[in-house]
Design a protein around this motif. Sequence first.
Motif, PDB file in Angstrom:
ATOM      1  N   LEU A  45     -15.988  -1.828  12.376  1.00  0.00           N
ATOM      2  CA  LEU A  45     -15.343  -2.839  11.941  1.00  0.00           C
ATOM      3  C   LEU A  45     -16.081  -3.043  10.126  1.00  0.00           C
ATOM      4  O   LEU A  45     -17.295  -2.733  10.033  1.00  0.00           O
ATOM      5  CB  LEU A  45     -15.661  -4.169  12.366  1.00  0.00           C
ATOM      6  N   ILE A  46     -15.087  -3.312   9.318  1.00  0.00           N
ATOM      7  CA  ILE A  46     -15.640  -3.875   7.993  1.00  0.00           C
ATOM      8  C   ILE A  46     -15.981  -5.341   8.407  1.00  0.00           C
ATOM      9  O   ILE A  46     -15.108  -6.269   8.565  1.00  0.00           O
ATOM     10  CB  ILE A  46     -14.299  -3.681   6.965  1.00  0.00           C
ATOM     11  N   SER A  47     -17.105  -5.640   7.926  1.00  0.00           N
ATOM     12  CA  SER A  47     -17.970  -6.910   8.371  1.00  0.00           C
ATOM     13  C   SER A  47     -17.348  -7.925   7.496  1.00  0.00           C
ATOM     14  O   SER A  47     -16.740  -7.531   6.385  1.00  0.00           O
ATOM     15  CB  SER A  47     -19.312  -6.929   8.370  1.00  0.00           C
ATOM     16  N   ILE A  48     -17.358  -9.102   7.848  1.00  0.00           N
ATOM     17  CA  ILE A  48     -16.865 -10.217   6.962  1.00  0.00           C
ATOM     18  C   ILE A  48     -17.669 -10.406   5.738  1.00  0.00           C
ATOM     19  O   ILE A  48     -17.274 -10.494   4.666  1.00  0.00           O
ATOM     20  CB  ILE A  48     -16.947 -11.501   7.636  1.00  0.00           C
ATOM     21  N   ARG A  81     -10.245   4.176   6.402  1.00  0.00           N
ATOM     22  CA  ARG A  81      -9.661   4.976   7.346  1.00  0.00           C
ATOM     23  C   ARG A  81     -10.116   4.845   8.682  1.00  0.00           C
ATOM     24  O   ARG A  81      -9.470   5.013   9.957  1.00  0.00           O
ATOM     25  CB  ARG A  81      -9.811   6.466   6.944  1.00  0.00           C
ATOM     26  N   LYS A  82     -11.509   4.565   8.804  1.00  0.00           N
ATOM     27  CA  LYS A  82     -12.110   4.828  10.101  1.00  0.00           C
ATOM     28  C   LYS A  82     -12.095   3.286  10.704  1.00  0.00           C
ATOM     29  O   LYS A  82     -12.279   3.186  12.063  1.00  0.00           O
ATOM     30  CB  LYS A  82     -13.475   5.276   9.984  1.00  0.00           C
ATOM     31  N   ALA A  83     -12.121   2.134  10.016  1.00  0.00           N
ATOM     32  CA  ALA A  83     -12.124   0.923  10.457  1.00  0.00           C
ATOM     33  C   ALA A  83     -10.993   0.235  11.197  1.00  0.00           C
ATOM     34  O   ALA A  83      -9.805   0.567  11.104  1.00  0.00           O
ATOM     35  CB  ALA A  83     -12.330  -0.046   9.274  1.00  0.00           C
ATOM     36  N   ASN A  84     -11.473  -0.090  12.593  1.00  0.00           N
ATOM     37  CA  ASN A  84     -10.426  -0.657  13.375  1.00  0.00           C
ATOM     38  C   ASN A  84      -9.541  -1.830  12.715  1.00  0.00           C
ATOM     39  O   ASN A  84      -8.652  -2.177  13.346  1.00  0.00           O
ATOM     40  CB  ASN A  84     -10.964  -0.831  14.661  1.00  0.00           C
ATOM     41  N   ASN A  85     -10.164  -2.310  11.854  1.00  0.00           N
ATOM     42  CA  ASN A  85      -9.592  -3.949  11.537  1.00  0.00           C
ATOM     43  C   ASN A  85      -8.991  -3.575   9.963  1.00  0.00           C
ATOM     44  O   ASN A  85      -8.883  -4.592   9.243  1.00  0.00           O
ATOM     45  CB  ASN A  85     -10.636  -5.020  11.314  1.00  0.00           C
ATOM     46  N   ASN A  86      -8.674  -2.382   9.636  1.00  0.00           N
ATOM     47  CA  ASN A  86      -8.428  -2.032   8.333  1.00  0.00           C
ATOM     48  C   ASN A  86      -7.141  -2.834   7.772  1.00  0.00           C
ATOM     49  O   ASN A  86      -7.110  -3.079   6.839  1.00  0.00           O
ATOM     50  CB  ASN A  86      -8.032  -0.752   8.005  1.00  0.00           C
ATOM     51  N   GLU A  87      -6.039  -3.207   8.646  1.00  0.00           N
ATOM     52  CA  GLU A  87      -4.787  -3.644   8.284  1.00  0.00           C
ATOM     53  C   GLU A  87      -5.176  -4.981   7.711  1.00  0.00           C
ATOM     54  O   GLU A  87      -4.719  -5.731   6.828  1.00  0.00           O
ATOM     55  CB  GLU A  87      -3.781  -3.787   9.295  1.00  0.00           C
ATOM     56  N   GLU A  88      -5.972  -5.911   8.632  1.00  0.00           N
ATOM     57  CA  GLU A  88      -6.317  -7.248   8.172  1.00  0.00           C
ATOM     58  C   GLU A  88      -7.202  -7.363   7.226  1.00  0.00           C
ATOM     59  O   GLU A  88      -7.032  -8.347   6.370  1.00  0.00           O
ATOM     60  CB  GLU A  88      -6.893  -8.044   9.441  1.00  0.00           C
ATOM     61  N   VAL A  89      -8.027  -6.326   6.892  1.00  0.00           N
ATOM     62  CA  VAL A  89      -9.153  -6.322   5.765  1.00  0.00           C
ATOM     63  C   VAL A  89      -8.192  -6.226   4.403  1.00  0.00           C
ATOM     64  O   VAL A  89      -8.321  -7.042   3.460  1.00  0.00           O
ATOM     65  CB  VAL A  89     -10.004  -5.290   5.927  1.00  0.00           C
ATOM     66  N   LEU A  90      -7.433  -5.090   4.670  1.00  0.00           N
ATOM     67  CA  LEU A  90      -6.459  -5.212   3.258  1.00  0.00           C
ATOM     68  C   LEU A  90      -5.653  -6.207   2.928  1.00  0.00           C
ATOM     69  O   LEU A  90      -5.278  -6.419   1.854  1.00  0.00           O
ATOM     70  CB  LEU A  90      -5.746  -3.917   3.563  1.00  0.00           C
ATOM     71  N   LYS A  91      -4.996  -6.906   4.124  1.00  0.00           N
ATOM     72  CA  LYS A  91      -4.260  -8.309   3.963  1.00  0.00           C
ATOM     73  C   LYS A  91      -5.109  -9.220   3.266  1.00  0.00           C
ATOM     74  O   LYS A  91      -4.691 -10.093   2.473  1.00  0.00           O
ATOM     75  CB  LYS A  91      -3.780  -8.496   5.137  1.00  0.00           C
ATOM     76  N   TYR A  92      -6.353  -9.156   3.672  1.00  0.00           N
ATOM     77  CA  TYR A  92      -7.314 -10.374   3.051  1.00  0.00           C
ATOM     78  C   TYR A  92      -7.535 -10.115   1.621  1.00  0.00           C
ATOM     79  O   TYR A  92      -7.455 -11.177   0.821  1.00  0.00           O
ATOM     80  CB  TYR A  92      -8.671 -10.320   3.818  1.00  0.00           C
TER      81      TYR A  92
END
Length: 305
Positions: A45-48, A81-92
């Motif tokens: 994950l990309i951390s907070i 590309r590797k992060a499982n939470n990439n969609e929510e991160v980019l939206k953020y």
Amino acid sequence: MSEIVSIDLGSNSFRVLKYNGLNDKILAEYNEVVGMADGLVDTGLISIEAQNRVVTAIEKSIEIVNYDPSIAVAVTTAAMRKANNNEEVLKYFTEKTGVKFNIINGKEEARLTLLAVKHALKRENIDSSKFILLDIGGGSTEIIVNTNDDYEAHSFDFGIVTMTQEYLHYHDLNKDLDDRKKEIQKYLDSLDINLDEYTFVATAGTPTTIAAVKLGQDFFSYDKDVVNGTIVNLDDLESCLNILTKSSKEEITKLVGRGRVEFIEVGIFIYRAIFEVLAKTESIVLDDGLREGVALNAYKKRCKT
């Protein structure tokens, strides 16, 4: 309109460029280490914390470079590309800053980087017909073989950040590098080319840092115009490693910059491994990379419409 703002959000670095395509001039730029891939190997994950560092960097860049975030051409690479939470991160990121990032794959990353490097080689009056380009990233490493107007590219699934996180002991790192060298050799053999005919060109933070150290620069006196076209050889790599070994963390930070201290040695080991695979003794170093390629590509597209 001739002005383009391009953004490259990598696994460790965040880079912004304001470019005037009509005059081929860089109007402004911004660079910051954001450590987006911190902890990615362990969590997926990309951390907070990393997300907030990126948001802060974007906000600073908007103020310093003075651009409209909604029209910036922004790309992000291996870590995303590797992060499982990439969609929510980019939206953020979009909600907080207005910047809309596009995740590009390794082949597109290589194509855009090559575009920038060929442009830079011509600018530096260096032959751009046959060369092998190395781009050592935080989460991936790209090798591009350019033959006149054709090229072959491959993105390898290792980089300075991910390798540093995965391997705590150098004997483990060296074993993995030996395996990576075989992987790269297999790729090069498949192309059936004579490596002696190709010059070795390198871009990204590790090669430019070694070139800067060779020239007597540190992070605070770094001058990319002087670094561009610098020849780095194997002795320079060993010299840089020797300096790092004998320096305190504070001295290394002054030399390479905050957020790069823990990765620079691994970067040098990767760089040296590519030297060995290619059987080269020197490489040409360029600062130009993905963000410049994104800007050039966007301007060319704009001119066609």
